[in-house]
Scaffold this active site. Structure first.
Site, PDB file in Angstrom:
ATOM      1  N   ILE A  81      49.473  73.413  76.975  1.00  0.00           N
ATOM      2  CA  ILE A  81      49.219  72.453  78.011  1.00  0.00           C
ATOM      3  C   ILE A  81      50.109  72.436  79.310  1.00  0.00           C
ATOM      4  CG2 ILE A  81      48.272  70.745  76.301  1.00  0.00           C
ATOM      5  CD1 ILE A  81      51.245  69.296  76.615  1.00  0.00           C
ATOM      6  N   CYS A 103      45.279  75.468  66.618  1.00  0.00           N
ATOM      7  CA  CYS A 103      46.270  75.819  67.686  1.00  0.00           C
ATOM      8  C   CYS A 103      47.737  75.427  67.132  1.00  0.00           C
ATOM      9  CB  CYS A 103      45.938  75.079  68.974  1.00  0.00           C
ATOM     10  SG  CYS A 103      45.559  73.389  69.048  1.00  0.00           S
ATOM     11  N   SER A 104      48.484  74.588  67.821  1.00  0.00           N
ATOM     12  CA  SER A 104      49.856  74.124  67.271  1.00  0.00           C
ATOM     13  C   SER A 104      49.353  72.796  66.656  1.00  0.00           C
ATOM     14  CB  SER A 104      50.725  73.810  68.258  1.00  0.00           C
ATOM     15  OG  SER A 104      51.002  75.067  68.938  1.00  0.00           O
ATOM     16  N   TRP A 112      44.866  69.402  68.574  1.00  0.00           N
ATOM     17  CA  TRP A 112      44.216  68.268  69.143  1.00  0.00           C
ATOM     18  C   TRP A 112      43.849  68.440  70.576  1.00  0.00           C
ATOM     19  CZ3 TRP A 112      48.716  64.936  67.388  1.00  0.00           C
ATOM     20  CH2 TRP A 112      49.936  65.307  67.874  1.00  0.00           C
ATOM     21  N   LYS A 127      45.102  63.261  72.424  1.00  0.00           N
ATOM     22  CA  LYS A 127      45.915  62.123  72.830  1.00  0.00           C
ATOM     23  C   LYS A 127      45.539  61.706  74.433  1.00  0.00           C
ATOM     24  CE  LYS A 127      49.772  64.274  71.920  1.00  0.00           C
ATOM     25  NZ  LYS A 127      51.124  63.933  72.003  1.00  0.00           N
ATOM     26  N   ARG A 174      47.511  62.788  77.728  1.00  0.00           N
ATOM     27  CA  ARG A 174      47.257  63.843  78.384  1.00  0.00           C
ATOM     28  C   ARG A 174      46.701  63.273  79.792  1.00  0.00           C
ATOM     29  NH1 ARG A 174      49.657  66.244  75.264  1.00  0.00           N
ATOM     30  NH2 ARG A 174      49.189  67.448  73.622  1.00  0.00           N
TER      31      ARG A 174
END
Lengths: 556, 602
Positions: B276, B338-339, B342, B380, B384
């Site tokens: 991100i 991914c991590s 989400w 989120k 975000r």
């Protein structure tokens, strides 16, 4: 040497043809004087591919065991592969293609042999002439006249026989002015704005040279252009520095002291080899199989093609601003006045003049501003993006024009009567054609070669009453307004229709195009039947190239 | 309201981006929800409305001779450059906007103030209109391989997951809970999409807590169960959407990725989508390119390249295409993470759904998809999008990138989407507007705790009501059954001028094919096609009991954020009659007629 002597192997069986996004086909390959024909069967239903040899820009041969592979790269950017059994046949075919695709004598070229049954050579050739333009433009009658000083092409080799000049300038003055301009291209009228009578003139550079020569008649000619009004603009398509440098080689620019009524702007435009190399780089970038976005964007930037599109539209916008907004006449020239000059003046007309946005009007514009105005098509379009031949005078000025027109079309999708398909067709025809329209470098050459007597005219053929639907813009709504295109880099796009023409992407776009047509037709049916008829008559009698091949085979 | 120091400032200049054009003079108003600039020329009154929530940053620039400049950057990529005569005014407006644009508490958000003319029943129906459970039914679930399980109904297994989960039938509760414990934030592998034709599934989760050596039998069994739920393929793909380096770094922190040796029959893949923070910085650079003053073509293309934005868009698209290919061509199930599962996971799964299933390419289908993969799976949104004054490092244009990928697809396939570009842009605006409750909060549990369904309204019925604006006239139903196979060669990715330079009207085509085709097809559509089609679908879904009930809000301007005069949506709003009550009710007989006609033709 007869053309047929170049052909050592005319037919090869069991050839495999590979095209992008199509399954490989096996069939027969045939070379004729002007065509490469591939057919996947002998019966009527067989699929055939016919390529004008002139369309072939480059070929590459490769030996694989006992057979050979020829890669054919066409000027319309199509790339094909032929696998030919037998090395000797392969080499024969390749050498025939090499020899026959680069014919230099105009009268040996295919348009001189193209004799479709539905066209006669006695029909009219061409759509317009300076005389006709003059007749149609009432605003000109008072202060302008047709001069036939160049009727034998002795004053300017690259001008047409008739030109429009100020009434008060006599032919002797024109001759003197011509001597003061490169290639004799003295200032002539290109366009008269229907709203305010202001004009766009074009010429080549003045031959002031290092000694700052001047020419009274040239000055008077330009003074007569603005006739009493205080100001005209000269748009010089070179940077100020380049224009200065041009004096060292005998060229130059209109100095303030001699042309006090004229204000000069310099706008740098690349020309010749640089633009040709741009095209080569862009096409190379488009066929790069790499998946790196950075690499693509960097290659796109590096090709500078979009920069040329950008400058051409910017300068055309400047001309339009001078004519429409400021209400002044404009003289456009670069050096020779046969490339960028025509690009800018014709784009400005498209933006200014609703009449040039119809199919007929646009083709007339191309005819007046490119063909009759002496754009050296034969030199400029000898090779396209793939050729390995050493560049001589190639330059895709005309392709650049079509790209710019496409950009305008994208921004004003309702304002042009013609469609992207017409632009694509022209992009193809200019490099290889059945018609004589784009042959030679000037009217004088066309006259000498007998082009009008011995070939058919593309524009006439495009404009037959049953004009193909695909060349019309279904959403066309004429507007009298000036259509200023945005020249922000964000507003300009890669012309995917041309550069991605042979990909799956083009098929998706074709579906969208059909859908637009079907919506419009449905709507028109609801609106009333009378409109449907005159716009939408479809036809299927366009000549398939195969009929004609028969004629040619008999010649062979 | 207490933040508004000066509600009205006169003689404010709105500077034009292009110095050659004259700037406007007018009056600035601050309301509880909007900043409004009213331009006063001789006899026209042009208004610019900017929702406070749309303001990303307010910056006071150095004092200049003509006045005191204030630069307002919006999350919708609008840029306002104001010039005040008095420093005092500028400072007041600056202070006010700082507070107004970044509320501290949730209940300060617009959605909690906003009341369209709807009664409680409308509100309830509005919220029920889009249902993830119905979408599972549409996929044919539960079936012999998969079940829709209420195991997470109290959000105890995973607090950021929805209450209902699609799980392989042969995974026991012990396996499910055990697997959840081995996954970051308990986000265990669950079903995202089930492809009926191939029986292959797309599943999603977060990274495993594998560290350098840890393993978890239940998690291994969970993957085994997912694999066994697909009779058509002996293995599953495990797709880690991160760059390999990032995933390795996570191992040191006790997280990481699946060790192929520990799991039977998995094929492990990295996809290399950046995190991100990289995306946030990339957008920042892209926006700098967008706001350059008269750049040359080279400046622009170089800037575009250096921003890396197109590269990131392509990486998301590549991953989506990989998934769709695995499912449709190899008939293999895929597990994506991914991590935390989400952000990138949501992008990739939802994109694959669009590629695989034509339903998600419809107006309603996209709503369902966003509801399913983004809202319910705990993207989120609050963090975000920076709805509240919170950690700026949590803000990232992850959802924007998804919308852009959809747009890129629509450019390659002009006839396969039921909606047009404006729909995507409107959704984007609404995500940041906080006018409706859908995108408030970070997960389902949070939204439940906030009682959003009681206090706010749902966006979807509002969009449906205006769907005539969002229709793609070129949409061809006959093409719908195909799996999309886009080219991901870099040259197919275009810069989305309509989004990032949305407010620079001068850059857009001056005539719109879309408007033209919409108006040509308007007649047929108003009475017949679209309304009824959607209602028919809705009724078929069992979502819409009474078609007229849903669309019974005759409020024409219940959405002030759309009043912004610069928004092109409003222009078309003026030319298109809004679909009100009467039309909707009449639409049902129209549908029958339409079907009859079609039948007669065929």
């Amino acid at each position: 040497m007869e053309l047929s002597e170049h052909i050592k192997t005319a037919n090869v069986e069991d050839v495999t043809l590979r095209r992008p996004f199509h399954p490989a086909l096996r069939g027969t390959l045939c070379v004729t004087s002007h065509h490469l024909l591939f057919s996947d069967g002998k019966d009527e239903a067989s699929w055939q591919l016919l390529i004008l040899l002139k369309n072939i820009d480059a070929i590459e041969k490769r030996a694989v065991g006992s057979s050979g592979t020829i890669t054919i790269k066409c000027k319309d950017l199509l790339v094909l592969q032929l696998e030919i059994p037998g090395m000797e046949e392969c080499l024969n075919i390749a050498s025939s293609i090499e020899a026959l695709s680069s014919l230099e004598s105009v009268t040996e070229m295919y348009p001189f042999f193209y004799r479709p049954s539905h066209l006669t050579l006695s029909g009219p050739w061409g759509l317009s002439s300076m005389e006709q333009y003059y007749k149609q433009t009432e605003r000109l009658w008072d202060r302008w006249r047709i001069s036939t000083v160049n009727s034998d092409y002795s004053v300017c080799l690259s001008y047409p026989s008739a030109v429009i000049v100020p009434r008060e300038v006599d032919d002797d003055m024109l001759i003197r002015s011509a001597r003061f301009r490169q290639g004799g291209r003295f200032p002539v009228l290109s366009y008269c704005h229907h709203r305010n009578g202001m004009v766009i003139m074009r010429s080549s550079q003045p031959l002031t040279g290092a000694n700052k020569k001047s020419c009274k008649e040239d000055e008077l000619l330009l003074r007569a252009v603005i006739d009493g009004s205080k100001l005209g603009y000269i748009i010089d398509l070179r940077s100020a520095q380049q224009a200065q440098q041009a004096r060292m080689t005998g060229g130059g620019f209109e100095s303030k002291s001699c042309y006090s009524d004229w204000k000069r702007f310099h706008r740098h435009h690349e020309r010749g080899k640089v633009v040709q190399e741009s095209l080569i780089k862009l096409v190379e970038a488009c066929s790069d199989p790499s998946h790196s976005v950075d690499r693509w964007l960097s290659k796109l930037e590096n090709s500078k093609w979009l920069s040329h599109v950008h400058s051409a539209l910017c300068t055309a916008g400047l001309v339009v601003e001078c004519v429409e907004r400021d209400g002044h006449s404009v003289l456009v020239h670069g050096s020779e006045g046969t490339d960028n000059t025509l690009l800018v003046s014709s784009l400005a007309q498209l933006i200014l003049d609703p009449a040039s946005r119809t199919v007929t009007g646009f083709l007339c514009l191309l005819e007046r501003e490119w063909i009759q105005a002496g754009h050296p098509f034969q030199q400029r379009c000898a090779h396209s993006a793939y050729s390995h031949a050493r560049l001589k005078q190639e330059c895709p000025s005309f392709l650049l024009l079509l790209d710019c027109v496409w950009q305008v079309w994208r921004q004003f999708p309702l304002a042009l009567e013609f469609s992207e398909a017409l632009l694509l067709r022209l992009a193809q025809e200019v490099y290889a054609s059945n018609y004589g329209t784009f042959l030679c470098n000037s009217e004088q050459e066309r006259c000498a070669a007998g082009v009008k007597e011995n070939t058919h005219c593309l524009f006439q053929s495009l404009l037959r009453p049953d004009i193909e639907e695909q060349y019309l813009n279904p959403l066309y709504e004429p507007t009298d307004l000036v259509i200023w295109p945005s020249v922000h880099p964000q507003s300009l796009q890669l012309w995917t229709g041309l550069f991605l023409r042979w990909t799956e992407y083009a098929q998706n776009m074709e579906e969208a195009r059909e859908e637009v047509w079907s919506i419009v037709k449905e709507h028109r049916e609801q609106a009333g039947p009378d409109r449907t008829n005159n716009m939408l008559s479809t036809h299927c009698d366009t000549l398939t190239p195969f009929e004609n091949l028969m004629d040619e085979l008999t010649i062979l | 309201m207490e933040h508004i120091i000066t509600p009205k400032v006169e003689h404010v200049k709105l500077l034009n981006k292009y110095p050659e054009k004259k700037s406007a003079l007018g009056t600035l108003y601050l309301t509880a929800t909007h900043l409004i600039y009213v331009e006063q020329t001789n006899n026209s009154r042009a208004e610019t409305w900017v929702l406070h929530h749309h303001i990303m940053s307010v910056e006071k620039l150095p004092l200049t001779a003509p006045g005191c400049p204030l630069l307002i950057r919006c999350k919708t990529f609008q840029l306002l450059h104001l010039l005040f005569q008095k420093e005092r005014d500028c400072q007041d407006v600056y202070q006010s906007l700082l507070h107004l644009s970044q509320p501290v508490k949730e209940d300060e958000l617009y959605a909690f103030l906003y009341t369209p003319h709807q009664n409680q029943e409308d509100r309830r129906q509005g919220w029920e209109f889009i249902s993830v459970a119905n979408d599972f039914s549409r996929m044919g679930l539960s079936n012999e391989y998969w079940e829709i399980s209420p195991l997470n109904k109290n959000y105890e297994i995973c607090s950021t997951y929805p209450s209902i989960l699609g799980l392989p039938k042969n995974a026991s509760v012990a396996v499910v809970t055990g697997s959840a414990k081995f996954r970051s934030r308990g986000r265990l592998p669950v079903l995202s999409y089930y492809h009926k034709d191939t029986k292959a599934a797309i599943c999603r989760c977060s990274q495993p807590l594998s560290g350098l050596t840890s393993r978890c039998v239940e998690d291994e069994q969970m993957l085994q169960a997912i694999s066994q739920a697909n009779p058509n393929c002996p293995f599953i793909y495990v797709v880690d959407t991160r760059p390999k380096l990032n995933a390795m770094a996570n191992r040191a922190a006790g997280k990481g990725y699946e060790n192929e040796d520990n799991y039977s029959n998995i094929r492990f893949q990295f996809q290399g989508i950046e995190n991100i923070h990289v995306m946030r910085n990339s957008l920042q650079k892209l926006l700098e390119v967008c706001s350059m003053k008269s750049p040359s073509m080279s400046d622009y293309l170089t800037g575009l390249e250096n921003s890396g934005w197109m590269r990131h868009i392509k990486s998301v698209m590549d991953a989506g295409v990989f998934l769709a290919k695995a499912v449709s061509e190899e008939r293999a199930s895929v597990l994506v993470h991914c991590s935390d599962g989400w952000d990138r996971t949501a992008q990739v799964c939802s994109l694959a759904c669009i590629l695989l299933d034509p339903y998600y390419r419809t107006i309603k289908g996209l709503m369902v998809l966003i509801e399913k993969e983004w809202i319910s799976f705990g993207h989120k949104f609050s963090h975000r999008c920076g709805h509240l004054d919170s950690d700026p490092k949590e803000v990232s244009p992850v959802f924007t990138q998804f919308l852009e990928c959809v747009w890129q697809l629509s450019e390659q396939f002009p006839c396969v989407f039921e909606f047009n570009e404006r729909y995507l842009i409107e959704i984007h605006n609404q995500v940041y507007a906080c006018q409706y409750g859908n995108f408030i909060g970070n997960c389902q549990k949070e939204r439940l705790d906030m009682r959003l369904h009681e206090k706010t309204f749902s966006l979807w019925p509002h969009l449906l009501k205006n769907q005539h604006l969002y229709r793609n006239p070129l949409y061809r139903r006959s093409l719908e059954s195909t799996v999309l196979r886009p080219s991901t060669l870099p040259l197919h990715f275009k810069f989305w001028c309509g989004m990032y330079n949305h407010y620079d009207g001068g850059m857009h085509p001056k005539q719109s094919v879309l408007d033209q085709l919409l108006s040509l097809t308007q007649k047929q559509v108003e009475g017949e096609r679209t309304m009824t089609e959607l209602q028919r679908l809705a009724v078929a879904d069992g979502v819409l009991p009474d078609p007229s009930g849903l669309i019974s809000t005759p409020t024409k301007q219940d959405s002030p954020c759309e009043k912004t005069p610069t928004a092109p949506v409003v222009q078309s709003n003026g030319s298109c009659a809004p679909l009100i009550n009467g039309d909707a009710e009449e639409a049902v007989p129209g549908a029958e007629k339409c079907n009859e006609e079609e039948g007669a033709e065929s």
